[in-house]
Design an enzyme around this catalytic site. Sequence first.
Site, PDB file in Angstrom:
ATOM      1  N   MET A  30       0.921  -1.091   0.063  1.00 35.83           N
ATOM      2  CA  MET A  30      -0.054   0.001  -0.089  1.00 35.83           C
ATOM      3  C   MET A  30       1.113   1.303   0.014  1.00 35.83           C
ATOM      4  O   MET A  30       0.478   2.170   0.255  1.00 35.83           O
ATOM      5  CB  MET A  30      -0.901  -0.035   1.243  1.00 35.83           C
ATOM      6  CG  MET A  30      -1.913  -1.301   1.185  1.00 35.83           C
ATOM      7  SD  MET A  30      -3.526  -0.806   2.107  1.00 35.83           S
ATOM      8  CE  MET A  30      -2.872  -0.692   3.657  1.00 35.83           C
ATOM      9  N   GLY A  31       2.181   1.147  -0.404  1.00 36.48           N
ATOM     10  CA  GLY A  31       2.953   2.338  -0.457  1.00 36.48           C
ATOM     11  C   GLY A  31       3.525   2.748   0.866  1.00 36.48           C
ATOM     12  O   GLY A  31       3.322   1.944   1.966  1.00 36.48           O
ATOM     13  N   LEU A  33       6.563   3.177   1.939  1.00 37.58           N
ATOM     14  CA  LEU A  33       7.366   2.217   1.738  1.00 37.58           C
ATOM     15  C   LEU A  33       8.693   2.174   2.908  1.00 37.58           C
ATOM     16  O   LEU A  33       9.035   3.256   3.094  1.00 37.58           O
ATOM     17  CB  LEU A  33       8.084   1.872   0.451  1.00 37.58           C
ATOM     18  CG  LEU A  33       6.994   1.368  -0.662  1.00 37.58           C
ATOM     19  CD1 LEU A  33       7.976   1.203  -1.986  1.00 37.58           C
ATOM     20  CD2 LEU A  33       6.241   0.306  -0.376  1.00 37.58           C
ATOM     21  N   HIS A  37       9.208  -3.210   3.577  1.00 39.74           N
ATOM     22  CA  HIS A  37       8.695  -3.444   2.331  1.00 39.74           C
ATOM     23  C   HIS A  37      10.178  -3.927   1.206  1.00 39.74           C
ATOM     24  O   HIS A  37       9.974  -4.484   0.376  1.00 39.74           O
ATOM     25  CB  HIS A  37       8.108  -2.395   1.544  1.00 39.74           C
ATOM     26  CG  HIS A  37       6.757  -1.900   2.388  1.00 39.74           C
ATOM     27  ND1 HIS A  37       6.941  -0.589   3.208  1.00 39.74           N
ATOM     28  CD2 HIS A  37       5.462  -2.551   2.404  1.00 39.74           C
ATOM     29  CE1 HIS A  37       5.484  -0.914   3.595  1.00 39.74           C
ATOM     30  NE2 HIS A  37       4.751  -1.688   3.100  1.00 39.74           N
ATOM     31  N   GLY A 148       4.870 -10.304   4.147  1.00 40.44           N
ATOM     32  CA  GLY A 148       5.265 -10.135   5.224  1.00 40.44           C
ATOM     33  C   GLY A 148       4.812 -11.136   6.319  1.00 40.44           C
ATOM     34  O   GLY A 148       3.531 -10.988   6.369  1.00 40.44           O
ATOM     35  N   ASP A 151       2.165  -9.361   9.074  1.00 41.55           N
ATOM     36  CA  ASP A 151       0.901  -9.469   8.896  1.00 41.55           C
ATOM     37  C   ASP A 151       0.546 -10.996   8.825  1.00 41.55           C
ATOM     38  O   ASP A 151       0.147 -11.732   7.869  1.00 41.55           O
ATOM     39  CB  ASP A 151       0.166  -8.697   7.720  1.00 41.55           C
ATOM     40  CG  ASP A 151       0.472  -7.327   7.827  1.00 41.55           C
ATOM     41  OD1 ASP A 151      -0.278  -6.672   8.387  1.00 41.55           O
ATOM     42  OD2 ASP A 151       1.551  -6.704   7.096  1.00 41.55           O
ATOM     43  N   GLN A 154      -3.086 -12.174   7.751  1.00 42.39           N
ATOM     44  CA  GLN A 154      -3.206 -11.928   6.189  1.00 42.39           C
ATOM     45  C   GLN A 154      -2.493 -13.042   5.509  1.00 42.39           C
ATOM     46  O   GLN A 154      -2.921 -13.563   4.588  1.00 42.39           O
ATOM     47  CB  GLN A 154      -2.783 -10.717   5.988  1.00 42.39           C
ATOM     48  CG  GLN A 154      -2.460 -10.318   4.522  1.00 42.39           C
ATOM     49  CD  GLN A 154      -2.189  -8.806   4.395  1.00 42.39           C
ATOM     50  OE1 GLN A 154      -2.788  -8.071   4.374  1.00 42.39           O
ATOM     51  NE2 GLN A 154      -0.881  -8.536   3.910  1.00 42.39           N
TER      52      GLN A 154
HETATM   53  P1  AMP Z   1       1.117  -2.908   3.402  1.00 44.24           P
HETATM   54  O1  AMP Z   1       2.043  -2.008   2.541  1.00 44.24           O
HETATM   55  O2  AMP Z   1       1.195  -2.663   4.868  1.00 44.24           O
HETATM   56  O3  AMP Z   1       0.040  -3.622   2.934  1.00 44.24           O
HETATM   57  O4  AMP Z   1       2.376  -4.367   3.498  1.00 44.24           O
HETATM   58  C1  AMP Z   1       2.853  -4.713   2.289  1.00 44.24           C
HETATM   59  C2  AMP Z   1       3.678  -6.064   2.418  1.00 44.24           C
HETATM   60  O5  AMP Z   1       4.671  -5.668   3.149  1.00 44.24           O
HETATM   61  C3  AMP Z   1       2.826  -6.986   3.312  1.00 44.24           C
HETATM   62  O6  AMP Z   1       2.881  -8.372   2.749  1.00 44.24           O
HETATM   63  C4  AMP Z   1       3.161  -6.825   4.827  1.00 44.24           C
HETATM   64  O7  AMP Z   1       3.234  -8.002   5.472  1.00 44.24           O
HETATM   65  C5  AMP Z   1       4.874  -6.441   4.573  1.00 44.24           C
HETATM   66  N1  AMP Z   1       5.350  -5.724   5.842  1.00 44.24           N
HETATM   67  C6  AMP Z   1       4.873  -4.917   6.612  1.00 44.24           C
HETATM   68  N2  AMP Z   1       5.681  -4.319   7.229  1.00 44.24           N
HETATM   69  C7  AMP Z   1       6.504  -5.368   7.245  1.00 44.24           C
HETATM   70  C8  AMP Z   1       7.850  -5.349   8.189  1.00 44.24           C
HETATM   71  N3  AMP Z   1       7.996  -4.753   9.187  1.00 44.24           N
HETATM   72  N4  AMP Z   1       8.880  -6.482   7.789  1.00 44.24           N
HETATM   73  C9  AMP Z   1       8.508  -7.180   6.886  1.00 44.24           C
HETATM   74  N5  AMP Z   1       7.430  -6.878   6.066  1.00 44.24           N
HETATM   75  C10 AMP Z   1       6.694  -6.100   6.178  1.00 44.24           C
END
Ligand code: AMP
Length: 283
Positions: A30-31, A33, A37, A148, A151, A154
């Site tokens: 979702m950006g 970043l 990410h 990640g 989540d 998820q």
């Molecule tokens: P989001 O932008 O929050 O939807 O996250 C996009 C992806 O990045 C998802 O697969 C998350 O689980 C992963 N993600 C978010 N935070 C972290 C983190 N701290 N370490 C590793 N992956 C992450």
Amino acid sequence: MERVTTIAELRQLVGHARHAGQTVGFVPTMGALHAGHLSLIERAGSESDFVVVSIFVNPTQFGPGEDYERYPRPLEQDVELCRSAGAAAVFHPEASEVYGPEPQVSVVVQGELATLWEGASRPHHFHGVATVVAKLFNMIQPDRAFFGAKDFQQLSIIRALCRDLNFATEIVACPTLREEDGLAMSSRNAYLSSAERITALRLNHALTFTQELLAAGDLALPEILAELRDLLNNEPGLELDYATIADPETLRELTSLQKHMVILLAAKVGRTRLIDNLEVHLP
Ligand code: AMP
């Protein structure tokens, strides 16, 4: 690196890569970043030839009163980060491109997995997540997609989506990246004041404290769970949503110790809702 906003352009780019015999890796985001990410994008690059990153704040996974409107959208900075992490293409569509004028069909997550924990607190959330991931998978048809473990629930839902709707994409789980002091990296950390940032650290402390109790084996699991909840319920400035110790496959709360467990937490710090988790393996 290419950047595209339409599904037609995206399909064309991915089609060319596939024609050239390249494997396609996909990182949905979702950006806003951060290094978490970027670790997914780098991992995707090490396991695929052509990496697509999507940047899309998906409206259908936000409930009423949640932070859809104010979610950070630093698009140009994100695109540069994707480039430096080795992405071959960034897809950043408008919601109208993804959903069209009047969608008639979506993915329903009907099992128990979607009703527990995050599902109980955010009733439409996983419906929106599963629908957008299914749509993105159909647009890109990646060989592998990288998610990640941050989540955790998820990830379980996405695995179930692939299994139950027969997507051929392999799901790769990537470890949670943390700040030096242990706070799990999250785009929502940007909402925290400096005082809230300190309170937010209690989540990681609670996880490591509980891990130690589990590893010591002196207390029964319900007693450890009570300790965990007491700890977080007595934390000023933190409003606990849930804390549990669950089976990593079913996410059902455990009543006795087992070899592989996951501690799952969600809490509000000020207006910001944070989640975190820790997998525990006993010898
Ligand atoms: P989001 O932008 O929050 O939807 O996250 C996009 C992806 O990045 C998802 O697969 C998350 O689980 C992963 N993600 C978010 N935070 C972290 C983190 N701290 N370490 C590793 N992956 C992450």
